[in-house]
Structures are given as structure tokens and as C-alpha cells.
Design an enzyme around this catalytic site. Structure first.
Site, PDB file in Angstrom:
ATOM      1  N   ASN A   1      -0.350  -6.455   6.696  1.00 24.55           N
ATOM      2  CA  ASN A   1      -1.515  -6.277   5.546  1.00 24.55           C
ATOM      3  C   ASN A   1      -1.043  -4.919   5.118  1.00 24.55           C
ATOM      4  O   ASN A   1      -0.284  -4.096   5.469  1.00 24.55           O
ATOM      5  CB  ASN A   1      -2.688  -6.053   6.452  1.00 24.55           C
ATOM      6  CG  ASN A   1      -3.804  -6.293   5.595  1.00 24.55           C
ATOM      7  OD1 ASN A   1      -3.749  -6.368   4.405  1.00 24.55           O
ATOM      8  ND2 ASN A   1      -4.947  -6.298   6.203  1.00 24.55           N
TER       9      ASN A   1
ATOM     10  N   HIS B   1       2.752  -1.240   2.908  1.00 24.27           N
ATOM     11  CA  HIS B   1       2.242  -2.391   3.312  1.00 24.27           C
ATOM     12  C   HIS B   1       3.212  -2.446   4.795  1.00 24.27           C
ATOM     13  O   HIS B   1       4.278  -2.282   4.629  1.00 24.27           O
ATOM     14  CB  HIS B   1       3.188  -3.352   2.361  1.00 24.27           C
ATOM     15  CG  HIS B   1       2.705  -4.851   2.674  1.00 24.27           C
ATOM     16  ND1 HIS B   1       1.500  -5.332   2.434  1.00 24.27           N
ATOM     17  CD2 HIS B   1       3.310  -5.745   3.485  1.00 24.27           C
ATOM     18  CE1 HIS B   1       1.529  -6.640   2.836  1.00 24.27           C
ATOM     19  NE2 HIS B   1       2.544  -6.871   3.741  1.00 24.27           N
ATOM     20  N   CYS B   2       2.390  -3.050   5.749  1.00 29.44           N
ATOM     21  CA  CYS B   2       2.919  -2.923   6.864  1.00 29.44           C
ATOM     22  C   CYS B   2       3.459  -4.465   7.323  1.00 29.44           C
ATOM     23  O   CYS B   2       2.446  -4.985   7.427  1.00 29.44           O
ATOM     24  CB  CYS B   2       1.747  -2.416   8.085  1.00 29.44           C
ATOM     25  SG  CYS B   2       2.535  -2.719   9.943  1.00 29.44           S
ATOM     26  N   PRO B   3       4.667  -4.664   7.611  1.00 26.44           N
ATOM     27  CA  PRO B   3       5.129  -6.071   7.834  1.00 26.44           C
ATOM     28  C   PRO B   3       4.493  -6.291   9.314  1.00 26.44           C
ATOM     29  O   PRO B   3       4.440  -7.422   9.567  1.00 26.44           O
ATOM     30  CB  PRO B   3       6.671  -6.084   7.617  1.00 26.44           C
ATOM     31  CG  PRO B   3       6.781  -4.603   7.942  1.00 26.44           C
ATOM     32  CD  PRO B   3       5.629  -3.575   7.560  1.00 26.44           C
TER      33      PRO B   3
END
Ligand code: ZN
Ligand code: ZN
Length: 160
Positions: free
Chosen positions: A66, A60-62
Site C-alpha cells: 500500500n 509505496h510500501c511493497p
């Protein structure tokens, strides 16, 4: 309607946590996700922030807010690759600019005349280079080995 292998509605009681499925003549243990109500396909994982299961889950890319998984991994990779090239380009040509101008009017005069070029831009690029180029290198390594960040971190591999 006949239920799909991984999907299904279980209205009476929840199914077992783990069930064996036959995929490509291999028996694979699949975990049931109580939130999404599916048996998670191989290499999928549930993201607690997005609150759904993600196929070929990477992480999960902060920064982009997304999940990065099967359907957007190539766009994520191209994004960090182009960002690396842009950072290298800006870093290099800012230094070239300062060097050429320094030959004409001297280094200190160049800093005074164009303070935005050297101190701020070059410093920002220098720190961005380590993180972005490092991340791109790491993902190039993962692509070469057909691995996800999640598998690399958890050291669990499943190839079908
Ligand atoms: Zn789920
Ligand atoms: Zn997510």
C-alpha cells in the site's frame, strides 16, 4: 455547482499542466494529474502502482502492499516502531536464555537441546534488526524534520 479549488471536471479540453494557486498568501505552482483529473495539492504525488494521487505522499510500501501517506503514516510509524521493539526484545532474551542455560549444561549441549532458540531465531533477529531498526531510525529523523521519504529522496521541499 461551483468547483472546489483543486477539484473540477474539465469536459472540453484538458487544463494546463501547471497552474498557480494562492495558498496561505503564497503563490504555489500545482501540477495537474491527467489520471486523477485534479490539481495535485502541495506534497501530494501520484502513485503508479495504486494509480491514484496520495496526499503527503511518503512512499509505496511493497511489504504492506500500500501507499504510505497522510492518512496512514502514523500507523506505519507505530508499526515499524513496535516491530523494532519486538525484534530487540526477542533478540535480547534469546541470548539471555542461551547464556543462562549454557552456564548449567554448556553451550554445545544448549544448541543441541534447543536448536530453534539460538541458531535460527537469533540469526533472523540479527538480520531483521539492521533493516527494521534502521528504517525506524530513518523515519524518526524524517518526523523530526517534518519531511517525507519522497521529499528526502528527491530533495524537493515545500512548506506552507
Ligand atoms: Zn494522480
Ligand atoms: Zn501506492
Amino acid at each position: 455547482m461551483y468547483p472546489l479549488p483543486f477539484l473540477g471536471t474539465f469536459s472540453h479540453r484538458p487544463p494546463p499542466r501547471i497552474k498557480n494557486f494562492q495558498i496561505n498568501n503564497q503563490i504555489v505552482k500545482l501540477k495537474y494529474c491527467y489520471t486523477c483529473k485534479i490539481f495535485r495539492p502541495p506534497r501530494a504525488s501520484h502513485c503508479s502502482i495504486c494509480d491514484n494521487c496520495v496526499e503527503r505522499f511518503d512512499h509505496h510500501c511493497p511489504w504492506v502492499g500500500n501507499c504510505v501517506g497522510k492518512r496512514n503514516y502514523r500507523y506505519f510509524y507505530l508499526f515499524i516502531l513496535s516491530l523494532s521493539l519486538l525484534t530487540i526484545y526477542i533478540f535480547t532474551f534469546n541470548i539471555v536464555y542461551v547464556a543462562l542455560k549454557s552456564l548449567k549444561i554448556g553451550f554445545l549441549n544448549t544448541l543441541k537441546e534447543t536448536p530453534g532458540t539460538y541458531p535460527s531465531t537469533v540469526l533472523i533477529c540479527f538480520f531483521t534488526l539492521w533493516s527494521v531498526v534502521g528504517l525506524t531510525g530513518f523515519h524518526t529523523f524524517l518526523v523530526a524534520l517534518n519531511q517525507t521519504t519522497n521529499e528526502d529522496v528527491s530533495r524537493v521541499f515545500l512548506f506552507l
